[in-house]
Design a protein around this motif. Structure first.
Motif, PDB file in Angstrom:
ATOM      1  N   PHE A 217      47.750  52.257  13.076  1.00 28.38           N
ATOM      2  CA  PHE A 217      47.793  51.256  14.136  1.00 28.38           C
ATOM      3  C   PHE A 217      47.025  51.787  15.343  1.00 28.38           C
ATOM      4  O   PHE A 217      47.319  52.882  15.826  1.00 28.38           O
ATOM      5  CB  PHE A 217      49.234  50.953  14.548  1.00 28.38           C
ATOM      6  N   PRO A 218      46.040  51.042  15.831  1.00 31.43           N
ATOM      7  CA  PRO A 218      45.328  51.490  17.035  1.00 31.43           C
ATOM      8  C   PRO A 218      46.270  51.497  18.229  1.00 31.43           C
ATOM      9  O   PRO A 218      47.197  50.682  18.303  1.00 31.43           O
ATOM     10  CB  PRO A 218      44.223  50.446  17.203  1.00 31.43           C
TER      11      PRO A 218
ATOM     12  N   ILE B  38      47.990  50.896  21.812  1.00 27.98           N
ATOM     13  CA  ILE B  38      48.033  49.782  22.752  1.00 27.98           C
ATOM     14  C   ILE B  38      47.389  50.225  24.068  1.00 27.98           C
ATOM     15  O   ILE B  38      47.470  51.375  24.462  1.00 27.98           O
ATOM     16  CB  ILE B  38      49.483  49.320  22.962  1.00 27.98           C
TER      17      ILE B  38
ATOM     18  N   TRP C  22      39.934  53.183  18.229  1.00 32.40           N
ATOM     19  CA  TRP C  22      40.391  52.643  16.940  1.00 32.40           C
ATOM     20  C   TRP C  22      39.795  53.537  15.862  1.00 32.40           C
ATOM     21  O   TRP C  22      38.581  53.669  15.755  1.00 32.40           O
ATOM     22  CB  TRP C  22      39.920  51.201  16.767  1.00 32.40           C
TER      23      TRP C  22
ATOM     24  N   GLY D  88      44.377  49.434   8.105  1.00 30.72           N
ATOM     25  CA  GLY D  88      44.394  49.484   9.558  1.00 30.72           C
ATOM     26  C   GLY D  88      43.171  50.109  10.201  1.00 30.72           C
ATOM     27  O   GLY D  88      42.913  49.883  11.388  1.00 30.72           O
TER      28      GLY D  88
ATOM     29  N   ILE E 244      51.490  44.231  20.715  1.00 30.02           N
ATOM     30  CA  ILE E 244      50.544  44.796  19.755  1.00 30.02           C
ATOM     31  C   ILE E 244      49.175  45.056  20.394  1.00 30.02           C
ATOM     32  O   ILE E 244      48.219  45.389  19.694  1.00 30.02           O
ATOM     33  CB  ILE E 244      50.404  43.914  18.505  1.00 30.02           C
TER      34      ILE E 244
ATOM     35  N   MET F  96      47.100  43.001  22.052  1.00 30.79           N
ATOM     36  CA  MET F  96      46.082  41.962  22.061  1.00 30.79           C
ATOM     37  C   MET F  96      45.667  41.624  23.484  1.00 30.79           C
ATOM     38  O   MET F  96      46.413  41.843  24.431  1.00 30.79           O
ATOM     39  CB  MET F  96      46.617  40.686  21.386  1.00 30.79           C
TER      40      MET F  96
ATOM     41  N   ARG G  47      38.636  42.086  18.116  1.00 36.10           N
ATOM     42  CA  ARG G  47      39.617  43.121  17.792  1.00 36.10           C
ATOM     43  C   ARG G  47      41.054  42.631  18.013  1.00 36.10           C
ATOM     44  O   ARG G  47      41.969  43.104  17.334  1.00 36.10           O
ATOM     45  CB  ARG G  47      39.350  44.388  18.613  1.00 36.10           C
ATOM     46  N   SER G  48      41.240  41.713  18.939  1.00 40.06           N
ATOM     47  CA  SER G  48      42.583  41.166  19.125  1.00 40.06           C
ATOM     48  C   SER G  48      43.004  40.353  17.906  1.00 40.06           C
ATOM     49  O   SER G  48      44.164  40.413  17.470  1.00 40.06           O
ATOM     50  CB  SER G  48      42.637  40.297  20.385  1.00 40.06           C
TER      51      SER G  48
ATOM     52  N   ARG H  44      43.985  42.901  15.378  1.00 41.89           N
ATOM     53  CA  ARG H  44      45.318  43.458  15.632  1.00 41.89           C
ATOM     54  C   ARG H  44      46.401  42.535  15.062  1.00 41.89           C
ATOM     55  O   ARG H  44      47.358  43.005  14.431  1.00 41.89           O
ATOM     56  CB  ARG H  44      45.535  43.654  17.136  1.00 41.89           C
TER      57      ARG H  44
ATOM     58  N   TRP I  35      54.670  46.781  14.024  1.00 40.26           N
ATOM     59  CA  TRP I  35      53.621  47.505  14.737  1.00 40.26           C
ATOM     60  C   TRP I  35      54.173  48.897  14.982  1.00 40.26           C
ATOM     61  O   TRP I  35      55.110  49.086  15.733  1.00 40.26           O
ATOM     62  CB  TRP I  35      53.251  46.831  16.053  1.00 40.26           C
TER      63      TRP I  35
END
Length: 354
Positions: A33-34, A36, A41, A77, A210, A212, A230-231, A234, A245
């Motif tokens: 998971f990237p 927040i 990433w 991911g 998450i 976004m 990218r959002s 996600r 997440w």
């Protein structure tokens, strides 16, 4: 001039080459998971996955030719391919169109998990009576689940305005499937049940959790989400991770299982605003005709998708451990959701990954 970001990492991750009939569920422990509030990433190379590198440029050329603005492939991911073209960039917002319906689905599930609503309750429990022009008896047949399943029985031919005067009875709920903007009333249900605005509840319970970006814009009775690519990725990743997440359960796995399986018996290729591959038949927007085929024959059977006007796409493919995003103009002709581009694109993707 397209910009292409391909990344090499020292991590070697095996790629499961599964048959369409025997999907392997995602290995949640191996998911990335990237972070927040960060642009970082992690990435993975196509050579790590054993994909056919000679087929990458033809795929990108095809995407550019078909009016694509951005394209991302995630494997468990991590970014494998990230490309921007036709004047688009990583920071440029773009509209989700009806692919954003699945945002409404997810937030409805979150509100149910929070005990604020029950999708099996009638809509009038939250909005009061008179929210349609149907008789009280017919209106009270319509549940929140009917809104998420597109089988409210309300007339889909009048337009996108969801005022009571425009929501007219055609058939009893559950007896007729029709692609209809009435689903947006679920946003009103969530707002009423939570005593918050839709935007506030959405931002607090999904978007911000998450990482976004983006916002809702009301255009001609349509509440449309805009964000960078990218959002969208996600969101797709959170759905692929069964609603999690990292260690936080954003929406319950049980609800997502319902959302990504057939929700009614008329259009077997439709869940709760998600399109489902691998079913024996499907219906399309603005039609009552049944097509006896898989939704996207070239895609793995376990694929489920958020499909938006003019080919906005989120594909989630558990058997291949992939999430795929496409944003842009219509590849060919204007469309509401599914188009011939889906199957043609999957033909190109298969040449790369198989």
């Amino acid at each position: 001039m397209k910009q292409l970001f391909l990344f090499l990492t020292i991590v070697s991750v095996s790629f499961f080459n599964c048959s369409k009939s025997e999907p392997i569920p995602p290995t949640i422990d191996s998911l990335y998971f990237p972070p927040i509030n960060s642009d970082s990433w992690e990435t993975k190379s196509i050579s790590d996955l054993g994909w056919n590198a000679n087929k990458l440029q033809p795929l990108l050329d095809y995407l550019e030719e078909k009016n694509t603005r951005s394209f991302i492939i995630l494997h468990n991911g991590k970014i494998v391919i990230e490309a921007y073209m036709n004047g688009h960039s990583a920071s440029t917002p773009w509209y989700w169109a009806s692919a954003g319906k699945t945002l409404t689905t997810t937030v409805s599930g979150i509100a149910q998990d929070d005990g604020l609503l029950n999708i099996h309750n009638k809509v009038s429990d939250y909005l009061g009576t008179g929210w349609t022009s149907a008789t009280l008896a017919k209106e009270n047949l319509i549940t929140c689940k009917n809104l998420l399943s597109m089988d409210s029985g309300l007339d889909d031919t009048i337009g996108d305005d969801v005022s009571a005067a425009n929501l007219q009875y055609v058939a009893d709920s559950g007896t007729r499937w029709a692609y209809h903007n009435v689903y947006v009333k679920m946003q009103d249900v969530v707002a009423a049940a939570s005593s918050q605005s839709w935007d506030n509840y959405f931002n607090t319970n999904l978007r911000d959790k998450i990482g976004m970006s983006g916002s809702w814009t009301n255009l001609n009775h349509l509440n449309v989400y805009w964000s960078n690519t990218r959002s969208m990725a996600r969101f797709g990743l959170m759905i692929y991770a069964k609603g999690k997440w990292e260690d936080t359960q954003i929406v319950s796995e049980n609800f997502l299982n319902e959302a990504t399986n057939t929700s009614q018996e008329i259009n077997k290729a439709y869940g709760y605003l998600w399109w489902l591959n691998g079913k024996p038949s499907y219906h399309l927007p603005q039609s009552q005709f049944e097509f006896n085929d898989e939704l996207i024959p070239n895609a793995p059977s376990d694929t489920y998708a958020a499909l938006g006007k003019n080919d906005q796409k989120i594909y989630v493919i558990p058997s291949k451990e992939l999430v795929i995003i496409r944003m842009g103009e219509a590849a060919d002709d204007d469309n509401f959701a599914l188009s011939s581009f889906d199957n043609d694109l999957w033909g190109k993707i298969n040449e790369l990954i198989e």
